[in-house]
Design an enzyme around this catalytic site. Structure first.
Site, PDB file in Angstrom:
ATOM      1  N   LYS A   1       0.844  -1.200   0.000  1.00 18.08           N
ATOM      2  CA  LYS A   1       0.000   0.000   0.000  1.00 18.08           C
ATOM      3  C   LYS A   1       0.886   1.260   0.000  1.00 18.08           C
ATOM      4  O   LYS A   1       2.104   1.159   0.220  1.00 18.08           O
ATOM      5  CB  LYS A   1      -0.934  -0.063   1.213  1.00 18.08           C
TER       6      LYS A   1
ATOM      7  N   TYR B   1     -12.340  -2.628  -3.636  1.00 25.36           N
ATOM      8  CA  TYR B   1     -12.917  -2.703  -2.288  1.00 25.36           C
ATOM      9  C   TYR B   1     -14.455  -2.665  -2.303  1.00 25.36           C
ATOM     10  O   TYR B   1     -15.063  -2.243  -1.323  1.00 25.36           O
ATOM     11  CB  TYR B   1     -12.356  -1.565  -1.428  1.00 25.36           C
TER      12      TYR B   1
ATOM     13  N   ASN C   1      -2.018  -0.048   7.146  1.00 24.77           N
ATOM     14  CA  ASN C   1      -1.509  -1.384   7.464  1.00 24.77           C
ATOM     15  C   ASN C   1      -0.642  -2.009   6.366  1.00 24.77           C
ATOM     16  O   ASN C   1      -0.527  -3.224   6.262  1.00 24.77           O
ATOM     17  CB  ASN C   1      -2.641  -2.316   7.923  1.00 24.77           C
TER      18      ASN C   1
ATOM     19  N   HIS D   1      -1.706  -5.529   1.359  1.00 27.96           N
ATOM     20  CA  HIS D   1      -2.949  -6.258   1.081  1.00 27.96           C
ATOM     21  C   HIS D   1      -2.616  -7.638   0.537  1.00 27.96           C
ATOM     22  O   HIS D   1      -1.650  -7.786  -0.214  1.00 27.96           O
ATOM     23  CB  HIS D   1      -3.777  -5.500   0.026  1.00 27.96           C
TER      24      HIS D   1
ATOM     25  N   GLU E   1      -9.077 -10.186  -8.302  1.00 30.71           N
ATOM     26  CA  GLU E   1      -8.151  -9.065  -8.122  1.00 30.71           C
ATOM     27  C   GLU E   1      -7.043  -9.081  -9.177  1.00 30.71           C
ATOM     28  O   GLU E   1      -6.671  -8.031  -9.700  1.00 30.71           O
ATOM     29  CB  GLU E   1      -7.570  -9.116  -6.702  1.00 30.71           C
TER      30      GLU E   1
HETATM   31  P1  RTP Z   1      -6.780  -6.036   2.818  1.00 27.67           P
HETATM   32  O1  RTP Z   1      -8.029  -6.283   1.992  1.00 27.67           O
HETATM   33  O2  RTP Z   1      -6.223  -4.651   2.655  1.00 27.67           O
HETATM   34  O3  RTP Z   1      -5.758  -7.124   2.716  1.00 27.67           O
HETATM   35  O4  RTP Z   1      -7.248  -6.094   4.309  1.00 27.67           O
HETATM   36  P2  RTP Z   1      -8.043  -7.210   5.043  1.00 27.67           P
HETATM   37  O5  RTP Z   1      -8.631  -8.199   4.098  1.00 27.67           O
HETATM   38  O6  RTP Z   1      -7.127  -7.706   6.102  1.00 27.67           O
HETATM   39  O7  RTP Z   1      -9.191  -6.357   5.711  1.00 27.67           O
HETATM   40  P3  RTP Z   1     -10.590  -5.826   5.142  1.00 27.67           P
HETATM   41  O8  RTP Z   1     -11.588  -6.045   6.235  1.00 27.67           O
HETATM   42  O9  RTP Z   1     -10.862  -6.340   3.784  1.00 27.67           O
HETATM   43  O10 RTP Z   1     -10.310  -4.275   5.078  1.00 27.67           O
HETATM   44  C1  RTP Z   1      -9.627  -3.728   3.996  1.00 27.67           C
HETATM   45  C2  RTP Z   1      -8.747  -2.610   4.455  1.00 27.67           C
HETATM   46  O11 RTP Z   1      -9.548  -1.541   4.945  1.00 27.67           O
HETATM   47  C3  RTP Z   1      -8.847  -0.874   5.958  1.00 27.67           C
HETATM   48  N1  RTP Z   1      -9.655  -0.882   7.182  1.00 27.67           N
HETATM   49  N2  RTP Z   1      -9.815   0.166   7.942  1.00 27.67           N
HETATM   50  N3  RTP Z   1     -10.679   1.912   9.983  1.00 27.67           N
HETATM   51  C4  RTP Z   1     -11.014   0.663  10.037  1.00 27.67           C
HETATM   52  O12 RTP Z   1     -11.646   0.214  10.951  1.00 27.67           O
HETATM   53  C5  RTP Z   1     -10.597  -0.222   8.951  1.00 27.67           C
HETATM   54  N4  RTP Z   1     -10.916  -1.492   8.815  1.00 27.67           N
HETATM   55  C6  RTP Z   1     -10.326  -1.904   7.689  1.00 27.67           C
HETATM   56  C7  RTP Z   1      -7.537  -1.568   6.181  1.00 27.67           C
HETATM   57  O13 RTP Z   1      -6.552  -0.915   5.385  1.00 27.67           O
HETATM   58  C8  RTP Z   1      -7.821  -2.951   5.626  1.00 27.67           C
HETATM   59  O14 RTP Z   1      -6.642  -3.612   5.235  1.00 27.67           O
END
Ligand code: RTP
Length: 155
Positions: free
Chosen positions: A16, A56, A119, A122, A133
């Site tokens: 990212k 997303y 974070n 991804h 993707e």
């Molecule tokens: P990613 O898709 O980026 O690998 O992350 P992930 O599956 O671990 O998590 P996901 O629930 O799909 O969330 C995607 C990205 O959104 C951001 N996020 N911000 N502020 C918040 O509470 C929050 N929750 C998620 C994070 O950048 C997360 O990786």
């Protein structure tokens, strides 16, 4: 893209904008190479908001959606396709939990960040998402099929 399972499984991994700005690209590539996965695609991209909204899409109703899009378009991302046995699941382990505070040391997030909204990396959460993707971010001719000699030991 269908049919990529077993040793030919593929995952979509992205460093990212914060990871690129913090010079973590080499460290992340190094971890995937040393684990034994094969790099089949890699590029530095300034993602459009349109592309990110599609990437997303499942999160479109979350309260953090617009800040997520702003963050992800705040600078270039390095997008990669890694191939190998169980790469989707293993990559998720290597990344750590979505919230860095829950990520164990030794994972990318557990070693390099503290905030869920910054974070660093991804990784696809399933083989089906990986296929979606990869086709969203890469053209077919940007992916390389190449063989190494010790195929039984590294993927
Ligand atoms: P990613 O898709 O980026 O690998 O992350 P992930 O599956 O671990 O998590 P996901 O629930 O799909 O969330 C995607 C990205 O959104 C951001 N996020 N911000 N502020 C918040 O509470 C929050 N929750 C998620 C994070 O950048 C997360 O990786």
């Amino acid at each position: 893209q269908s049919g990529w399972t077993g040793v030919n499984e593929r995952s979509f991994v992205a460093v990212k904008p914060d990871g690129v700005q913090r010079r973590l690209v080499g460290e992340i590539v190094r971890r995937f190479e040393k684990r034994g996965f094969k790099l089949v695609g890699l590029k530095l991209v300034q993602a459009s908001e349109e592309l990110l909204r599609e990437h997303y899409w499942d999160l479109r109703n979350k309260p953090f959606f617009s800040s997520l899009i702003r963050y992800m378009s705040s600078g270039p991302v390095v997008v990669m396709v890694w191939q190998g046995l169980d790469v989707v699941k293993t990559a998720r382990k290597m990344l750590g939990e979505t919230n860095p505070a829950d990520s164990l040391p030794g994972t990318v997030r557990g070693d390099f960040c503290v905030e869920v909204g910054r974070n660093v990396i991804h990784g696809s959460d399933s083989v089906a998402s990986a296929q979606k993707e990869i086709s969203l971010w890469f053209r077919q001719n940007e992916l390389q099929l190449w063989e190494s000699s010790s195929r039984n030991w590294i993927y």
